[in-house]
Design an enzyme around this catalytic site. Sequence first.
Site, PDB file in Angstrom:
ATOM      1  N   GLU A 170       0.894  -1.156   0.000  1.00  0.00           N
ATOM      2  CA  GLU A 170       0.000   0.000   0.000  1.00  0.00           C
ATOM      3  C   GLU A 170       0.929   1.201   0.000  1.00  0.00           C
ATOM      4  O   GLU A 170       1.706   1.393   0.935  1.00  0.00           O
ATOM      5  CB  GLU A 170      -0.854  -0.065   1.260  1.00  0.00           C
ATOM      6  N   CYS A 182      -2.306   8.154   4.301  1.00  0.00           N
ATOM      7  CA  CYS A 182      -2.276   7.581   2.958  1.00  0.00           C
ATOM      8  C   CYS A 182      -3.573   7.893   2.213  1.00  0.00           C
ATOM      9  O   CYS A 182      -3.599   7.907   0.992  1.00  0.00           O
ATOM     10  CB  CYS A 182      -2.031   6.086   3.027  1.00  0.00           C
TER      11      CYS A 182
END
Length: 664
Positions: free
Chosen positions: A253, A292
């Site tokens: 990720e 994120c």
Amino acid sequence: MQHVSSFAKGLWVPAGAGAREVADAATGQVIALAGNENLDVEGMIGYAREVGGPALRAMDFHDRARMLKALALHLNANKQALYDLSFTTGATQADHGFDVDGGIGTLFVFASKGRREMPEGHVLLDGGFESLGRTGAFGGQHIYTPRLGVALHINAFNFPVWGMLEKIAPALLAGVASIVKPATATCHVTELCVRLMLDAGVLPDGALQLICGGVGDGLSHLGPQDAVTFTGSAATAEVVQNALPRGVPFTAEQDSLNASIMGTDVTAESPEFDLMVKEVVREMTTKAGQKCTAIRRVLVPQPLLQPLIERLSSQLSGLVVGDPRDKATRMGPVVSASQRDDVLEKAALIGTEAECVFEGEHGMDRGAFFSPKLFHCADPDGAEAVHGTEAFGPVSTVMGYRDLGHAVALANKGQGSLVASLFTHDSDVARDVALGIGAWHGRVYINDRDTGREATGHGAPMPHLTHGGPGRAGGGEELGGIRAVKHYMHRVAVQGSPSMISAVTGRWVPGASKVEAKPHPFTLKFGDLALGRTLRTEARTITLEDVETFARFTGDTFYAHMDEDAAKRNPFFPGRVAHGYLILSFAAGLFVEPAEGPVLANTGLDNLRFLKPVVPGDSITVDLTVMDRKSRNEDYGEVRWHAAVSNQDGEAVAEYELLTMVAK
Ligand code: NDP
């Protein structure tokens, strides 16, 4: 000065040779040393595989779910210590809500889903029994069984608690031991969290280990039964993946240029305009933009460009930036001086394609403070950096779009993102955007005036839903409920007779052997109901009078039950037929044991099928077989029964699974 320790093979190993300094984000003062070049990472991997994994797999899914709940409760009771230490990372009290409380909440969700959605056993089924022959004597079943290796979780600095807990929860639930390697900049917080979890006294030896500092040559000792999950920059993801031997599953990720889109239906007066302003400001400033999922690109219909820039600038100008421990502070510093330099560098790159339309005046001479910067890009089609450069701080770029198709194209120019949000009150806009951007996103978040306080937020990954994204976002997938647990398990197709399949899975399947015995199974307690135990009922003949009485009593006078000629014209029926619900009701009348006993409640039916019409004059019987049992608490558990209703010729007329609560 704190010497941050690793936890290896059951022992704490303090920082040593090659340790790096960790500084307080707000003051710049060095507060800890972390890392030890002599850490035996290869030994830790072996310990996880040989000690932790087997101990976890000796427990069943429900044991492990209860373990997660105990960890969550213990962390919840001790979270103040995590809050206190987390201030040193620049996080405010509100930020702790995401990292500390969000992490604990994730453990709770997996604990609950593990108990509710997974069997009280060792095998997770994938789909149903596939009959491979004409009689059903041979077939196959896909099952998930835990990987026999270790899960190595490499985390970014921004979520030292949540980042660990969201990764270990599904791995531990699957039965796979974990080694956590937090980013060095915030590993002291992760270390405290691991200490607290070990204090809870519920983790088997070797189930959880911690590496503070580098992994040395550890990656080279991993194999195909192991798994590596990574969160961080795309560049590091590539380095890590290249260092892994062939065949090691790797999930990343990484960078994500998440967009937020204002619908074409929105005006400056719409509630959706306000909602979007609030969301963008929150996403820019929570964790000082070091999320994120933060909104990096703001897409707005061209006519609303100026009003939006003005509103965002006005909100940002009132932002209180300062020491995260100060209650008045709304945004703390970024994590470190080097991170601040990195954000400055990336913002400068964005500045080559976009004009800075707002910049806060929060210059601080110490620590890693960074003022929010809002850019406007006038040529979003020609721009590259605004769609491809992740400035990991309070930095966003606003862009005007012409029409919805243009907005979709711009959102997708991020080349793969974790999340995009859409603010609209128009369902056509919602559908067009969701379908237009879906393939490039991990999550599409639609908000409007109707979602109220229940909307969870653009930037909050929910344990129930997938977190991850295609392309630039890394292509990985985390969370998503039990889906996430399967990432640590292997799917295997098992072929054999129904009895063999039942023995392997711990769930009785139709066709497997049955045991007919006295007394009536409804007189037996939960623990005495063995899989395959069957009650075969007497037969009951259904008369036309039964059908008419049932029709009058329930009000269901549908023509297929009441009008012979009309029923005959229906291609499914030979003439008047019994109601499906009559069959179910009469079936219950045949199999229940009326006296008070251990069966407490009927909680539902699954997989109901009416297979053949029942006409007046037919006789039905029921085979009721114990399929599955799941403990709920100390007092009772859920028993799943297979009910097969057949007619006088032995033909199946209805089939379903009945759920009951049965006392222990
Ligand atoms: P990094 O990519 O630098 O590091 C991530 C993790 O990888 C850390 O635990 C780091 O450990 C570890 N690591 C670094 N090198 C290796 C290696 N050779 N082998 C094994 N592990 C390694 O991310 P940061 O946490 O420092 O964040 C840097 C940038 O990453 C941010 O500025 C942001 O741009 C991006 N990022 C993106 C996120 C997203 O999901 N979109 C989330 C977080 C960060 P160590 O700290 O010890 O070096």
